[in-house]
Enzyme design. Structure first.
Site, PDB file in Angstrom:
ATOM      1  N   GLU A 158       5.064  -4.725  -3.534  1.00  0.00           N
ATOM      2  CA  GLU A 158       6.347  -4.074  -3.251  1.00  0.00           C
ATOM      3  C   GLU A 158       7.185  -3.955  -4.523  1.00  0.00           C
ATOM      4  OE1 GLU A 158       7.324  -2.593  -0.484  1.00  0.00           O
ATOM      5  OE2 GLU A 158       5.382  -3.091   0.411  1.00  0.00           O
ATOM      6  N   HIS A 193       8.707   5.366  -3.814  1.00  0.00           N
ATOM      7  CA  HIS A 193       8.172   4.027  -3.555  1.00  0.00           C
ATOM      8  C   HIS A 193       6.870   4.099  -2.755  1.00  0.00           C
ATOM      9  CE1 HIS A 193       8.261  -0.287  -2.443  1.00  0.00           C
ATOM     10  NE2 HIS A 193       7.842   0.150  -1.274  1.00  0.00           N
ATOM     11  N   GLU A 194       6.850   4.901  -1.712  1.00  0.00           N
ATOM     12  CA  GLU A 194       5.654   4.985  -0.869  1.00  0.00           C
ATOM     13  C   GLU A 194       4.489   5.623  -1.622  1.00  0.00           C
ATOM     14  OE1 GLU A 194       5.531   3.362   1.782  1.00  0.00           O
ATOM     15  OE2 GLU A 194       7.675   2.941   1.915  1.00  0.00           O
ATOM     16  N   HIS A 199       2.708   3.150  -3.925  1.00  0.00           N
ATOM     17  CA  HIS A 199       1.696   2.297  -3.287  1.00  0.00           C
ATOM     18  C   HIS A 199       0.326   2.965  -3.333  1.00  0.00           C
ATOM     19  CE1 HIS A 199       3.957  -1.076  -1.793  1.00  0.00           C
ATOM     20  NE2 HIS A 199       4.781  -0.341  -1.077  1.00  0.00           N
TER      21      HIS A 199
END
Length: 271
Positions: free
Chosen positions: A197, A136-137, A140
């Site tokens: 997100e 997920h990070e 980004h």
């Protein structure tokens, strides 16, 4: 000139002057700060952060962070190359560090500089949970969300300045300043952040699956996150993140699609 017209003019000008393409969605995005400027700044900030915090080295947990990070980076390279973006990561300088901090958090700076706090490891409950977090990070960074948020903030500030210049009546100008800050934040910036997100959830799920990790674990991770929050999260409307319930439902629905995406790369079993 109406406020809406001001916003449209500034936003259109900014978009025309500088834009980038999100490789995962194919959509054009604002890029008022190019990566050639953003990456060196991020790298310097990362080095400063490491110098001011306790970096964990030589432990099993530190090795796990590096191992998962490397697998996610390889998965990103494979996906991007297969989808016509070979060389997209040439300027990335991947680095993975575990930092001794009880905060339940992890992040990836533009250009691939990653930090995982020790406080999030009990929530991860192992390598697959950590892959969900790091995927997920990293997503980004790959989707240039930091660049987009900076660009949007510049436009937001530009509209505020333009409004104060155009509106001559002091009472009207004071009303504009009072309502614009709240309105632009709740009506534009927060939804913008929540969309990032959600996008990072999907990209991250694909990356962890291609890296050989079970994407179904991401929803389980957020169930644990939700339990940790104990109902203390703000309403979704006022948050930079989707509600835990929305996120869990979305991740659950996307997990089979992530597995199907991984199968295109020959990955059929998951850790």
């Amino acid at each position: 000139m109406k406020l809406k017209n001001i916003f449209v003019m500034l936003g259109s000008a900014a978009f025309i002057v500088s834009c980038a393409v999100n490789p995962f969605t194919g959509k054009k995005t604002m890029a008022l700060v190019p990566n050639s400027q953003l990456f060196p700044t991020a790298f310097a900030q990362y080095d400063q952060f490491l110098s001011e915090n306790k970096v964990v080295k030589g432990t099993a947990d530190a090795a796990m962070v590096t191992r998962v990070g490397q697998k996610i980076a390889v998965a990103a390279e494979r996906w991007l190359t297969a989808n016509g973006y070979a060389g997209y990561l040439n300027d990335y300088k991947w680095e993975y560090n575990l930092v001794d901090d009880k905060t339940v958090n992890a992040w990836c700076m533009p250009g691939g500089k990653i930090v995982v706090y020790t406080g999030i490891l009990p929530i991860a409950k192992g390598e697959t949970g950590l892959a969900a977090i790091m995927g997920h990070e990293v997503a980004h960074a790959l989707a240039n969300h930091g660049q987009q948020r900076m660009s949007a903030a510049y436009v937001q500030q530009g509209v505020a300045i333009a409004g104060n210049v155009v509106i001559k009546d002091e009472q009207s100008r004071n009303a504009f300043n009072q309502y614009y800050g709240v309105g632009s934040q709740v009506g534009v910036m927060l939804p913008f952040s929540r969309s990032h997100e959600t996008e990072a959830d999907q990209i991250g799920l694909y990356l962890m699956a291609i890296a050989g990790y079970n994407p179904a674990e991401a929803a389980e991770l957020w169930k644990r996150m939700s339990a940790l929050a104990n109902g203390q999260a703000p309403p979704e409307l006022l948050s930079t993140h989707p509600s835990n319930e929305s996120r869990i439902a979305n991740l659950t629905a996307l997990a089979p699609k992530a597995k199907a995406e991984a199968e295109k790369f020959g990955v059929t079993s998951f850790k």
